[in-house]
Write an enzyme that holds these catalytic residues in place. Sequence first.
Site, PDB file in Angstrom:
ATOM      1  CB  CYS A 165      -0.949  -0.015   1.193  1.00  0.00           C
ATOM      2  SG  CYS A 165      -1.922  -1.529   1.277  1.00  0.00           S
ATOM      3  CG  HIS A 305      -2.276   3.690   5.960  1.00  0.00           C
ATOM      4  ND1 HIS A 305      -2.142   3.572   4.596  1.00  0.00           N
ATOM      5  CD2 HIS A 305      -2.431   2.428   6.432  1.00  0.00           C
ATOM      6  CE1 HIS A 305      -2.211   2.295   4.257  1.00  0.00           C
ATOM      7  NE2 HIS A 305      -2.389   1.580   5.351  1.00  0.00           N
ATOM      8  CD  GLU A 316      -2.099   6.890   9.975  1.00  0.00           C
ATOM      9  OE1 GLU A 316      -1.640   7.702   9.135  1.00  0.00           O
ATOM     10  OE2 GLU A 316      -3.027   6.100   9.715  1.00  0.00           O
ATOM     11  CE  LYS A 337      -5.725   3.928   2.547  1.00  0.00           C
ATOM     12  NZ  LYS A 337      -4.833   5.049   2.915  1.00  0.00           N
ATOM     13  CG  HIS A 342      -6.508   0.538   1.366  1.00  0.00           C
ATOM     14  ND1 HIS A 342      -5.595   1.265   0.634  1.00  0.00           N
ATOM     15  CD2 HIS A 342      -5.791  -0.136   2.307  1.00  0.00           C
ATOM     16  CE1 HIS A 342      -4.381   1.052   1.125  1.00  0.00           C
ATOM     17  NE2 HIS A 342      -4.475   0.213   2.124  1.00  0.00           N
ATOM     18  CG  PHE A 403      -0.524  -6.284   3.961  1.00  0.00           C
ATOM     19  CD1 PHE A 403      -1.025  -5.581   5.040  1.00  0.00           C
ATOM     20  CD2 PHE A 403      -1.398  -7.078   3.242  1.00  0.00           C
ATOM     21  CE1 PHE A 403      -2.361  -5.661   5.399  1.00  0.00           C
ATOM     22  CE2 PHE A 403      -2.749  -7.173   3.586  1.00  0.00           C
ATOM     23  CZ  PHE A 403      -3.227  -6.470   4.663  1.00  0.00           C
TER      24      PHE A 403
END
Length: 417
Positions: A165, A305, A316, A337, A342, A403
């Site tokens: 991502c 994010h 976060e 998002k 996403h 990831f």
Amino acid sequence: MGLRRVVVTGLGALTPIGNNVPEFWNALTAGVSGAAPIQGFNTEKFKTKFACEVKNFNPEVFLDRKEARKLDPFVQYALVSTDEAIKDAGLDFENLDTNRIGVIWGSGIGGLKTFLDEVVNFAKGDGTPRYNPFFIPKMILDIAPGHISIKYGLRGPNFSTVSACASSTNALIDSMNYIRTGYADVIISGGSEAIINEAGIGGFNAMHALSTRNDDPATASRPFDKDRDGFVAGEGSGTIILEELEHAKARGAKIYAEIVGGGMSADANHITAPHPEGLGARLVMTNALRDAGLTVEDIDYINVHGTSTPLGDISETKAIVDLFGEYAYKLNISSTKSMTGHLLGAAGAVESIASILAIKEGIVPPTINHFTDDPQIDPALNFTFNQAQKREIRAALSNTFGFGGHNASVVFKKFEE
């Protein structure tokens, strides 16, 4: 000689809430959700039956029919958003040195639809390997920048970045640095993703990563809300034209903003779970600010994010409070998002476009779908819940975490001579 300055001179977007930049920005500031029941395949047996798909998109409107059939959707998306960005930037390649114009592109997965179709067709057969001759060229990640460079005759740096991502944010950072150090004058950068198919949704369902709020898709992406239950898959593309300042000025280009820094780090914690205390997130923001030559007090907006996952949103937030201290409560924070879903490898590019336009227009896009405060997330932080806010933004930070523990952050600043 010092590092050269790099500015943004063109934007292009193909997203679940708009098929060009004006449509995307208008929907973003209006708080429009792009989530809806999946139209691309039969979801009857799938745990998640909705996503943020690109809508009303016909590649043959933009591409030759014969050529479009040779391209995976992630490449089609890339070509469409790039065409918009090039026109927006006013790039006339016949009068520019194309040896010094490159393409650096991010994607987390690449041609998943092509891979799925070819393997399924083989499995249905008698074992004879009757593969399409375009199978491999349609699937590989680097084919998107390859097609862009071929279409426009661009011979500068040309490659793909892959960091899940964080992929397109890494592409932007690499692009900035190639221009900074004099290796190129213009780089077409960004990212695209097209994973809303049986393999993509089924695979993420198997990981328990996706929201399963099938009764209410439009509110399923709930960053920082107590009842968030996973991310909503999105697809699309974002293109950003990065250009050396003097090169841009010499051709009379309009300038949206300046890209002033980028940071990278690793969580070194788990293949999918973020560090519980946000150590990697804190480090990547620290590195981005240091590279930009800015302090925490110079930032007005963070496009986080914020995927709407139970663990990610908490870590976060901890990282932001830990790094920014008391100033964290003077920031505007939002997760776009909540509207786009996403976009995985394309997220960094699309969210950077949102950050750039926030600076240019003085509007912070909202985090929609907030209903209930999470006791593990500080309610005093300004998450710009449910409604856009007007604010002068001197500089914005955009975070993307992937990831594998890959973290990338990029900093944009209001352009000043």
